[in-house]
Design an enzyme around this catalytic site. Structure first.
Site, PDB file in Angstrom:
ATOM      1  CB  SER A   1      -0.993   0.396   1.247  1.00  0.00           C
ATOM      2  OG  SER A   1      -1.528   2.046   1.672  1.00  0.00           O
TER       3      SER A   1
ATOM      4  CE  LYS B   1      -1.059  -3.845   2.917  1.00  0.00           C
ATOM      5  NZ  LYS B   1      -1.643  -5.579   2.068  1.00  0.00           N
TER       6      LYS B   1
ATOM      7  CE1 TYR C   1      -4.202  -2.270   5.075  1.00  0.00           C
ATOM      8  CE2 TYR C   1      -3.261   0.650   4.341  1.00  0.00           C
ATOM      9  CZ  TYR C   1      -4.039  -1.549   4.185  1.00  0.00           C
ATOM     10  OH  TYR C   1      -3.810  -1.747   2.620  1.00  0.00           O
TER      11      TYR C   1
END
Length: 243
Positions: free
Chosen positions: A135, A152, A148
């Site tokens: 991402s 990533k 998150y």
């Protein structure tokens, strides 16, 4: 150089929804033989019929189930680690259980699937390609995305280590790093103009990605046309990370 995937057997995790589902369709259109992991049994049954895929219904955070799924796995030429989750917490309210769940899915489970796929490729003397769906959050801070972003960034670091360790065995490993990608779920999540407009304003191209704009770069990295590309983390973000 061949951009097609005919006669290549490629495993896709998270294949029953979102970006993973579009990747499965794109790879099938380019001639790949598919193995699909997902949790939606009904969708897997549909994909087994429509795409001629070999399917496995499982939770990839169950390492024993993953190992079992590879027990009689035919030789693989590629892997796409697309299964992932996001739980939004700001820094002052981060919950340990949320962080553990994000890392278990996005990092640990992807590493276990990669281990099994790489062992399969080595055992069958295949020069394979692995693509991790990371991402833009690995490259730039996003408010409310502490867990998150961390997961990533870890996936991108894992990509580089795998590149070093698996390259001598003929296996390439890369990541793609998309911006907001307009899957049905994302369209709902970003429908509020107050949330959507600041993100759009930060993207030089002024729009979000479509699933196919992620799927085709993934297909390129899997293909013989990318035979000298390994260890790359490719932004698919309309320029978001250029700031």
């Amino acid at each position: 150089m061949n951009f097609e995937l005919h006669n290549l057997r490629i495993l896709v995790t998270g294949a029953t929804s979102g970006i993973g589902l579009d990747i499965a369709h794109a790879l099938a259109e380019l001639g790949a033989n598919l193995v699909l992991f997902g949790r939606d049994r009904d969708k897997l049954a549909e994909l087994e019929t429509t795409l001629g895929a070999r399917v496995e219904a499982l939770d990839i955070t169950d390492s024993a189930a993953v190992a079992d799924a590879f027990y009689a796995m035919p030789p693989l030429d590629g892997l796409v680690n697309c299964a992932g989750i996001s739980i939004l917490d700001d820094a002052l309210n981060i919950k340990a259980e949320d962080l553990e769940r994000i890392l278990a899915t996005n990092v640990t489970a992807s590493a276990v699937v990669t281990r099994e796929a790489a062992r399969n490729m080595v055992e069958h003397d295949r020069s394979g390609s692995i693509v991790n769906v990371s991402s833009q959050a690995a490259m730039a801070a996003l408010p409310g995305h502490l867990g998150y972003c961390a997961s990533k960034a870890a996936m991108d670091a894992m990509t580089r280590v795998l590149c070093l360790e698996l390259g001598p065995k003929g296996i390439r490993v890369n990541s793609v790093n998309p911006t907001v990608t307009l899957t049905p779920m994302a369209e709902r999540a970003w429908s509020d103009p107050a949330k959507r407009e600041p993100m759009l304003n930060a993207i030089p191209l002024g729009r979000f990605a479509t699933p196919r704009e992620v799927s085709l770069p993934v297909a390129f990295l899997l293909s013989p046309a990318a035979s000298m590309i390994s260890g790359a983390c490719l932004p698919i973000d309309g320029g978001f990370t250029s700031h």
